[in-house]
Design an enzyme around this catalytic site. Structure first.
Site, PDB file in Angstrom:
ATOM      1  N   LEU A 207       0.858  -1.197   0.000  1.00  0.00           N
ATOM      2  CA  LEU A 207       0.000   0.000   0.000  1.00  0.00           C
ATOM      3  C   LEU A 207       0.885   1.234   0.000  1.00  0.00           C
ATOM      4  O   LEU A 207       1.691   1.387   0.931  1.00  0.00           O
ATOM      5  CB  LEU A 207      -0.807   0.054   1.298  1.00  0.00           C
ATOM      6  N   HIS A 208       0.762   2.076  -0.985  1.00  0.00           N
ATOM      7  CA  HIS A 208       1.545   3.314  -0.920  1.00  0.00           C
ATOM      8  C   HIS A 208       0.891   4.494  -1.631  1.00  0.00           C
ATOM      9  O   HIS A 208       1.420   5.601  -1.591  1.00  0.00           O
ATOM     10  CB  HIS A 208       2.949   3.103  -1.472  1.00  0.00           C
ATOM     11  N   ARG A 209      -0.245   4.291  -2.299  1.00  0.00           N
ATOM     12  CA  ARG A 209      -0.878   5.408  -3.006  1.00  0.00           C
ATOM     13  C   ARG A 209      -1.306   6.459  -1.998  1.00  0.00           C
ATOM     14  O   ARG A 209      -1.939   6.114  -0.978  1.00  0.00           O
ATOM     15  CB  ARG A 209      -2.132   4.954  -3.739  1.00  0.00           C
ATOM     16  N   ARG A 242       6.575   5.849   2.475  1.00  0.00           N
ATOM     17  CA  ARG A 242       5.459   6.804   2.582  1.00  0.00           C
ATOM     18  C   ARG A 242       4.416   6.332   3.608  1.00  0.00           C
ATOM     19  O   ARG A 242       3.791   7.130   4.300  1.00  0.00           O
ATOM     20  CB  ARG A 242       4.791   6.946   1.200  1.00  0.00           C
ATOM     21  N   ASP A 281      -2.131  -1.684  -4.065  1.00  0.00           N
ATOM     22  CA  ASP A 281      -2.556  -0.523  -4.861  1.00  0.00           C
ATOM     23  C   ASP A 281      -1.472  -0.167  -5.875  1.00  0.00           C
ATOM     24  O   ASP A 281      -1.480   0.916  -6.459  1.00  0.00           O
ATOM     25  CB  ASP A 281      -2.932   0.665  -3.963  1.00  0.00           C
TER      26      ASP A 281
END
Ligand code: UD1
Length: 377
Positions: A207-209, A242, A281
């Site tokens: 997950l990083h969006r 992030r 994502d």
């Protein structure tokens, strides 16, 4: 005849596996001469350096060392630092890959100096302009002279946008070249047992969006059904920088949710290949799971890679906890079936790109006629 001087650009993690096969194929061609520039958008050992080693990417001739910053600052810094490199090195063509800020900044910089641009992974569209990558794709394709397309949707989008057919080349997917070349080594790393996992009995999560991780409520919503899954099967979660801080602040955790540092390419690929399920994502993982035959649940409302849904194992579950829960249930129940990979995802995309580059003739005597670097076009 003088070889065509191609200046290749990389910047962020998903660029490294795309550039590696292109550089290797270009090295084998006497008609091409390559220079590699790293913008330094990603710079950590685990986000960048490890990938150079594992994928045998040569040391960049130039590192712009731009690091992390806001979008405007990062893009501006790349523009300012890349221009003198172009003026000094006089490439015949600048080749960019993917859709990160480095892709946009370097193609814009080259186009402003009248240097032809080749874009690898052209034509992908999510039609979601809140995604920074969508803006990067649109601008890069608008200034590119050679558009290398990885899946059929890219051809359709570029046609709709009025890009002349002569600029467009359907070559396939370079990321899959790298996957096919490294899968045996990736499996041999023994990553699955080292992480205490059993093949086929764990899930992998990334997950990083910004849309999923920047807002604590959005992060909690998307993680809710995954924390439930983690009660039944281990969920390995290599945490992007992030996401790290946001996750720590959220306090969300579960013994089954195994958070680890970002992994190298081989280790991650080895783990992905034997997973029961991937939740992500990321764009690249949708493609990798398509070829590996691993069920993939995409935690986004859209995808710029629709072939992964029509030809692969990908399901767009969005970010609603109920929909994600249902998608997980369905994926765990469905039998795994072998599918044909999408057209031209055969490990030879980089070869096709090099063939096109070999036939490309750069406009003659551009540098000689341009005059001083500051002169206007
Ligand atoms: C970038 C790309 C995204 C790609 C992703 C893969 C853009 C707009 N986004 O997003 O398309 O999917 O890379 O990782 O280009 N950081 C580190 N170490 C690093 C690099 C970054 O700690 O080596 C941290 C910094 O705190 C930084 C944050 O990660 O602020 C985000 O990095 P950034 O390059 O801005 O965007 P990504 O989210 O990585």
């Amino acid at each position: 005849m003088k070889p065509l001087h191609v200046l290749h650009v990389v910047g962020a993690r998903p660029n490294f596996m795309k550039i590696a096969p292109i550089l290797h194929a270009a090295e084998r061609s006497p008609a091409l001469h390559s220079t590699l520039v790293h913008t330094g958008q990603h710079y950590d050992e685990r986000m960048a350096r490890l990938f150079f080693e594992e994928l045998d990417i040569p040391r960049p001739h130039v590192d712009l060392e731009v690091g992390s910053a806001s979008h405007a600052q990062q893009t501006a810094l790349i523009l300012a630092r890349f221009e003198p490199v172009l003026l000094e090195r006089h490439p015949d063509l600048v080749l960019v890959v993917g859709d990160v800020n480095s892709t946009l900044a370097c193609s814009l910089c080259a186009a402003k100096l009248d240097i032809p641009v080749a874009h690898v992974e052209a034509g992908l569209r999510s039609f979601d302009r809140t995604m920074p990558e969508e803006i990067n794709r649109l601008v890069t394709d608008a200034v590119a002279d050679l558009l290398f397309v990885s899946e059929p949707s890219g051809l359709a989008h570029l046609k709709q946008e009025g890009v002349p057919d002569a600029k467009v080349h359907f070559v396939g997917n370079v990321m899959i070249d790298t996957l096919r070349a490294h899968l045996p080594r990736a499996k041999a790393t023994g990553a699955v047992s080292r992480h205490g996992l059993q093949p086929g009995q764990y899930a992998v999560l990334t997950l990083h969006r910004p849309s999923n991780v920047d807002d604590p409520e959005a992060l909690a919503r998307v993680l809710e059904p995954i924390l439930e899954l983690a009660r039944h099967m281990p969920v390995l979660f290599p945490v992007h920088p992030r996401t790290r801080e946001r996750l720590a602040r959220s306090g969300l955790s579960s013994p089954g949710l195994r958070t680890v540092e970002p992994l190298g390419y081989l280790e991650f690929l080895g783990l992905l290949a034997d997973a029961r399920l991937a939740l992500t994502d990321s764009g690249g993982i949708q493609e990798e799971t398509t070829v590996l035959g691993v069920p993939c649940i995409t935690l986004r409302e859209n995808t710029e890679r629709p072939v992964t849904v029509t030809h692969g194992t990908n399901v767009l579950a969005g970010t609603d906890p109920g929909r994600i829960r249902a998608a997980i249930g369905a994926a765990l129940e469905a039998p795994r079936e072998a599918k044909e990979p999408p057209p031209k995802w055969d490990g030879r995309a980089a070869e096709r790109i090099v063939q096109v580059l070999e036939g490309f003739s750069a406009p003659a005597a551009r540098w000689e006629s341009r005059g001083s670097p500051t002169s206007s076009r």
